[in-house]
Design a protein around this motif. Structure first.
Motif, short mmCIF file in Angstrom:
data_model
loop_
_atom_site.label_atom_id
_atom_site.label_comp_id
_atom_site.label_asym_id
_atom_site.label_seq_id
_atom_site.Cartn_x
_atom_site.Cartn_y
_atom_site.Cartn_z
N VAL A 189 6.40 -0.60 -9.31
CA VAL A 189 5.77 -0.16 -10.61
C VAL A 189 4.49 0.36 -9.32
CG1 VAL A 189 3.57 -0.88 -12.03
CG2 VAL A 189 5.47 -1.64 -12.37
N LEU A 190 3.78 2.03 -9.38
CA LEU A 190 3.18 2.52 -9.11
C LEU A 190 1.88 1.50 -10.16
CD1 LEU A 190 4.37 5.96 -9.78
CD2 LEU A 190 4.20 4.84 -7.81
N PHE A 191 1.04 1.58 -8.81
CA PHE A 191 -0.33 1.07 -9.33
C PHE A 191 -1.91 1.48 -8.83
CE2 PHE A 191 -3.41 -3.17 -9.67
CZ PHE A 191 -2.83 -3.62 -10.76
N SER A 192 -2.54 0.92 -9.90
CA SER A 192 -3.85 1.48 -9.33
C SER A 192 -5.37 0.27 -9.74
CB SER A 192 -4.24 2.41 -9.60
OG SER A 192 -5.51 3.67 -9.05
N ALA A 193 -5.98 -0.25 -8.67
CA ALA A 193 -6.83 -0.75 -9.86
C ALA A 193 -8.42 -0.04 -9.91
CB ALA A 193 -7.47 -2.27 -8.92
N GLU A 194 -7.91 1.08 -9.75
CA GLU A 194 -9.24 2.09 -9.59
C GLU A 194 -9.13 2.02 -11.03
OE1 GLU A 194 -12.17 2.57 -7.83
OE2 GLU A 194 -11.79 0.98 -7.04
N ASN A 195 -7.70 2.98 -11.56
CA ASN A 195 -7.63 4.10 -12.35
C ASN A 195 -6.99 3.51 -13.44
OD1 ASN A 195 -4.95 4.66 -12.12
ND2 ASN A 195 -5.26 6.52 -10.86
N ARG A 196 -6.45 1.81 -13.27
CA ARG A 196 -5.80 1.27 -14.07
C ARG A 196 -4.19 1.54 -14.26
NH1 ARG A 196 -9.18 -1.18 -12.78
NH2 ARG A 196 -10.91 -2.77 -14.42
N ASP B 282 0.57 -1.42 0.08
CA ASP B 282 0.04 -0.03 0.30
C ASP B 282 1.28 1.23 0.40
OD1 ASP B 282 -2.02 2.24 0.26
OD2 ASP B 282 -2.99 0.71 2.00
N ILE B 283 0.63 1.90 -0.98
CA ILE B 283 1.25 3.40 -0.95
C ILE B 283 1.69 4.69 0.08
CG2 ILE B 283 0.62 4.48 -2.37
CD1 ILE B 283 2.02 5.08 -3.61
N ARG B 284 0.39 3.91 1.17
CA ARG B 284 0.00 4.93 2.17
C ARG B 284 1.40 4.57 2.88
NH1 ARG B 284 -6.01 4.61 2.06
NH2 ARG B 284 -5.35 2.75 1.58
N ARG B 285 1.29 3.23 3.37
CA ARG B 285 1.99 2.50 4.53
C ARG B 285 3.94 2.51 4.21
NH1 ARG B 285 -1.45 -0.10 7.86
NH2 ARG B 285 -3.34 0.22 8.00
N LEU C 101 4.22 -4.14 -6.59
CA LEU C 101 3.12 -3.35 -6.80
C LEU C 101 2.65 -2.29 -5.60
CD1 LEU C 101 0.83 -5.62 -9.01
CD2 LEU C 101 3.00 -4.45 -9.63
N LEU C 102 2.82 -1.01 -5.88
CA LEU C 102 2.23 0.35 -4.95
C LEU C 102 0.96 0.83 -5.11
CD1 LEU C 102 5.80 2.41 -4.98
CD2 LEU C 102 4.82 0.79 -3.73
N THR C 103 0.08 -0.08 -4.57
CA THR C 103 -1.31 -0.36 -4.95
C THR C 103 -1.47 0.91 -4.31
OG1 THR C 103 -1.68 -1.84 -3.14
CG2 THR C 103 -1.36 -2.73 -4.66
N LYS C 104 -2.68 0.87 -4.26
CA LYS C 104 -3.79 2.61 -4.52
C LYS C 104 -3.41 3.47 -4.26
CE LYS C 104 -5.58 -0.30 -1.21
NZ LYS C 104 -6.41 -0.45 0.55
N CYS C 105 -1.99 3.73 -5.94
CA CYS C 105 -1.21 4.95 -6.07
C CYS C 105 -1.84 5.79 -6.26
CB CYS C 105 0.15 4.73 -7.00
SG CYS C 105 -0.93 4.21 -8.70
N ASP C 106 -3.29 6.24 -6.44
CA ASP C 106 -4.36 7.20 -6.91
C ASP C 106 -4.71 7.66 -5.89
OD1 ASP C 106 -7.46 5.61 -5.99
OD2 ASP C 106 -5.72 3.95 -6.28
#
Length: 226
Positions: free
Chosen positions: A180-187, A120-123, A145-150
């Motif tokens: 990789v900066l990653f977001s399942a929300e904005n792809r 989680d990119i926030r943590r 994957l740095l998830t939730k980067c959005d």
């Protein structure tokens, strides 16, 4: 090698003795509970409901195998969705069972070819993430994957990625890991991450093909000089 969208559920493994015996290449997906692992797998495979999040994090202690390849043929490889870790409310025996299953799998599984770690990119890295990295053999290629980067702006994303790259190189001896900066929300990062994972499977397939015995040309009659 078919792309990740060919993935479909194959089996659930709750004990090491249940691991598939095919010896096909496997890529493990690991991450803290609520790091967005299931959403990432679904985005990478272009599926909405392939991987599910447990309603009670930490209660489902099993490895979920997803086969890739044509559905009419035997599998050509597996994505292995590992249970999330870091669940505060799980009892001690559940945590110990996870350590046995996940730790031994990551350390000793010969078909395991690479790992995808969701952060989680926030943590960023937590102590549990660092412990997980200690379990991974250094031979395994690693994608973070740095998830939730959005949730972050561009400058924050860049700073977070730089910090993760620095820690991987300086503290974990993994300067070649991909981040990789990653977001399942904005792809964001989905195509890049998918390409890396598919290259791992392609490399495994090529390696297997190179070790297979090559067919020999049939022996024909030999013309003897008169």
């Amino acid at each position: 090698m078919p792309a990740l969208p060919s993935a479909r559920f194959h089996t659930t493994v709750a004990h090491l003795r249940q691991l598939p015996r095919e010896g096909l290449p496997e890529v493990a997906f690991i991450g803290r509970s609520n790091a967005g692992k299931s959403s990432a797998i679904n985005a990478l495979c272009r599926r909405r409901r392939l991987a599910f999040s447990s309603s009670t994090p930490g209660r489902t202690q099993a490895l979920n195998y997803y086969a890739i390849g044509r559905e009419t043929d035997p599998p050509e490889g597996f994505l292995v969705d590992m249970p999330g870790y870091g669940y505060a409310q799980a009892p001690g025996e559940v945590r110990r069972a996870w350590d046995v299953l996940a730790g031994n799998y990551l350390r000793d599984r010969p078909p395991l070819r690479a790992a995808v770690l969701m952060i989680d990119i926030r943590r960023l890295f937590t102590d549990l993430d660092r412990r997980m990295l200690g379990w991974l053999p250094s031979r395994l290629p690693l994608l973070v994957l740095l998830t939730k980067c959005d949730k972050f702006g561009t400058a924050q994303q860049t700073a977070a990625r730089r910090a993760v790259l620095a820690e991987l190189a300086e503290q974990h001896a993994r300067p070649d890991a991909a981040v990789v900066l990653f977001s399942a929300e904005n792809r964001k990062g989905v195509d890049e991450a998918r390409a890396i994972i598919e290259q791992w499977f392609e490399a495994a397939a090529a390696e297997t093909a190179s070790t297979q015995p090559q067919p020999q040309p049939p022996e024909g009659p030999t013309d003897e000089p008169s």
